[in-house]
Motif scaffolding. Structure first.
Motif, mmCIF file in Angstrom:
data_model
loop_
_atom_site.group_PDB
_atom_site.id
_atom_site.type_symbol
_atom_site.label_atom_id
_atom_site.label_comp_id
_atom_site.label_asym_id
_atom_site.label_seq_id
_atom_site.Cartn_x
_atom_site.Cartn_y
_atom_site.Cartn_z
ATOM 1 N N CYS A 72 0.841 -1.190 0.000
ATOM 2 C CA CYS A 72 0.000 0.000 0.000
ATOM 3 C C CYS A 72 0.877 1.240 0.000
ATOM 4 O O CYS A 72 1.758 1.373 0.823
ATOM 5 N N SER A 73 0.633 2.149 -0.885
ATOM 6 C CA SER A 73 1.376 3.399 -0.874
ATOM 7 C C SER A 73 0.673 4.411 0.021
ATOM 8 O O SER A 73 1.304 5.288 0.579
ATOM 9 N N GLN A 74 -0.606 4.296 0.171
ATOM 10 C CA GLN A 74 -1.354 5.249 0.975
ATOM 11 C C GLN A 74 -2.580 4.568 1.546
ATOM 12 O O GLN A 74 -3.322 3.920 0.843
ATOM 13 N N ALA A 75 -2.763 4.692 2.864
ATOM 14 C CA ALA A 75 -3.932 4.121 3.503
ATOM 15 C C ALA A 75 -4.477 5.170 4.462
ATOM 16 O O ALA A 75 -3.714 5.923 5.045
ATOM 17 N N TYR A 76 -5.756 5.207 4.614
ATOM 18 C CA TYR A 76 -6.365 6.276 5.383
ATOM 19 C C TYR A 76 -7.154 5.730 6.562
ATOM 20 O O TYR A 76 -7.703 4.639 6.523
ATOM 21 N N LYS A 77 -7.167 6.526 7.629
ATOM 22 C CA LYS A 77 -7.949 6.221 8.821
ATOM 23 C C LYS A 77 -8.512 7.531 9.344
ATOM 24 O O LYS A 77 -8.208 8.612 8.832
ATOM 25 N N THR A 78 -9.324 7.420 10.382
ATOM 26 C CA THR A 78 -9.975 8.597 10.960
ATOM 27 C C THR A 78 -9.498 8.799 12.384
ATOM 28 O O THR A 78 -9.405 7.838 13.157
ATOM 29 N N THR A 87 -3.458 9.778 7.222
ATOM 30 C CA THR A 87 -2.804 8.660 6.565
ATOM 31 C C THR A 87 -2.679 7.545 7.592
ATOM 32 O O THR A 87 -2.568 7.789 8.795
ATOM 33 N N TYR A 88 -2.668 6.307 7.110
ATOM 34 C CA TYR A 88 -2.714 5.163 8.014
ATOM 35 C C TYR A 88 -1.487 5.081 8.904
ATOM 36 O O TYR A 88 -1.536 4.519 9.992
ATOM 37 N N SER A 89 -0.365 5.650 8.470
ATOM 38 C CA SER A 89 0.868 5.586 9.246
ATOM 39 C C SER A 89 0.986 6.705 10.287
ATOM 40 O O SER A 89 1.937 6.725 11.060
ATOM 41 N N SER A 90 0.028 7.614 10.316
ATOM 42 C CA SER A 90 0.106 8.750 11.231
ATOM 43 C C SER A 90 0.055 8.302 12.687
ATOM 44 O O SER A 90 -0.820 7.540 13.089
ATOM 45 N N LYS A 91 0.992 8.797 13.478
ATOM 46 C CA LYS A 91 1.002 8.509 14.917
ATOM 47 C C LYS A 91 0.275 9.598 15.701
ATOM 48 O O LYS A 91 -0.219 9.348 16.807
ATOM 49 N N PHE A 92 0.245 10.796 15.144
ATOM 50 C CA PHE A 92 -0.458 11.917 15.769
ATOM 51 C C PHE A 92 -1.397 12.546 14.747
ATOM 52 O O PHE A 92 -1.125 12.534 13.552
ATOM 53 N N CYS A 93 -2.483 13.091 15.227
ATOM 54 C CA CYS A 93 -3.425 13.786 14.349
ATOM 55 C C CYS A 93 -2.883 15.170 14.015
ATOM 56 O O CYS A 93 -2.504 15.921 14.923
ATOM 57 N N ASP A 103 -0.698 0.776 15.370
ATOM 58 C CA ASP A 103 -1.060 -0.121 14.272
ATOM 59 C C ASP A 103 -0.470 -1.497 14.571
ATOM 60 O O ASP A 103 0.742 -1.703 14.481
ATOM 61 N N SER A 104 -1.306 -2.443 14.937
ATOM 62 C CA SER A 104 -0.836 -3.763 15.355
ATOM 63 C C SER A 104 -0.246 -4.587 14.214
ATOM 64 O O SER A 104 0.358 -5.630 14.457
ATOM 65 N N SER A 105 -0.410 -4.145 12.965
ATOM 66 C CA SER A 105 0.131 -4.902 11.834
ATOM 67 C C SER A 105 1.596 -4.568 11.559
ATOM 68 O O SER A 105 2.240 -5.227 10.743
#
Length: 273
Positions: A72-78, A87-93, A103-105
């Motif tokens: 995945c080059s880009q994954a999104y979360k809320t 972005t899915y890799s973000s640790k802070f908002c 992210d447990s994966s």
């Protein structure tokens, strides 16, 4: 619902069309680049049952369970607090600055944000570890919400586990084999009788040693062998020759046991702390 976006890329000499074929993406899914988590779960189950695909993953050092996510080059979360799209890799908002769930994966290399290689710069690794521990130390979140405090504990624990594993070359090698889908378990590799005899003789020599100089000589000779094998392991991992890496790491484990015995002797006799 989060969506994972697949790029049109080439990784380690593997064409994107071959990746699409093995993972089982339809043309429309690949072109649109979007999959839901449920679709990913279903494709993982199908893909893992395909021996050809598993062999492919092993050859290229890819985790079977995480192949889909790895490409995945880009994954999104809320954001759990303000609902901002991240972005899915973000640790802070980026909007409310709240710490996000772990992210447990992520594998240990991803947790520390370093390249997945065997020849790790341990000094740089330690610097990275200390920075991340400062970022996620629970004391920094003592006045934050209970949710952030819990997330801080999860991040801090993951960083600790990753660092302890990757700092030690033997543990790092064993972990890379796990990520490659070929973990090394006791009794999985048949060692040559001559090799086992050599190990037995060194252990007997160590057990019969009565002076520090003899033990020191055994330790130095053993360390030279370990250093050579570590270089061989690095070459094997770099070439993605996992079978060769497993064979070398199996030998390293035997010599590492001798190393531990030497260290135990030195501690008992006040030579080291």
């Amino acid at each position: 619902m989060a969506l994972w976006r697949f790029p049109s890329i080439v990784k380690r000499g593997v064409s994107s069309s071959l990746i699409r074929h093995l993972v089982g993406l339809s043309s429309s899914e690949y072109i649109s680049g979007l999959l839901s988590p449920l679709s990913i779960h279903r494709k993982q189950s199908t893909w893992e049952s395909n021996s050809k695909s598993c062999s492919f993953a092993t050859k290229y050092g890819l985790s079977v369970n995480l192949l889909l996510v790895n490409f995945c080059s880009q994954a999104y979360k809320t954001c759990w607090s303000c609902k901002e799209k991240l972005t899915y890799s973000s640790k802070f908002c980026g909007n409310c600055s709240k710490l996000q769930p772990l992210d447990s994966s992520l594998n240990f290399f991803d947790v520390l944000g370093i390249e997945k290689i065997f020849n790790v710069d341990t000094k740089a690794l330690t610097r990275t570890y200390r920075k991340l521990q400062a970022d996620f130390h629970p004391d920094r979140y003592s006045v934050k919400s209970e949710q952030e405090q819990q997330y801080a504990l999860e991040h801090s624990s993951a960083v600790n586990k990753a660092y302890r594993c990757l700092l030690h070359p033997v543990e790092r090698a064993l972990y890379l084999l796990v990520l490659a889908g070929q973990p090394l378990h006791e009794g999985q590799i048949d060692m040559e009788p001559s090799f086992l005899m050599e190990i037995m003789e060194v252990n007997e020599e160590l057990a019969e040693a009565t002076d520090q100089e003899t033990v020191r000589t055994i330790g130095q000779r053993n360390q030279e062998i370990i250093d050579r094998l570590l270089r061989e392991a690095d070459a094997a991992f770099s070439a993605m020759n996992i079978e060769e890496a497993r064979a070398v790491v199996a030998k390293i484990k035997y010599y590492n046991n001798i190393y531990e015995k030497v260290r135990e002797y030195e501690r008992e006799h006040g030579i080291v702390d």
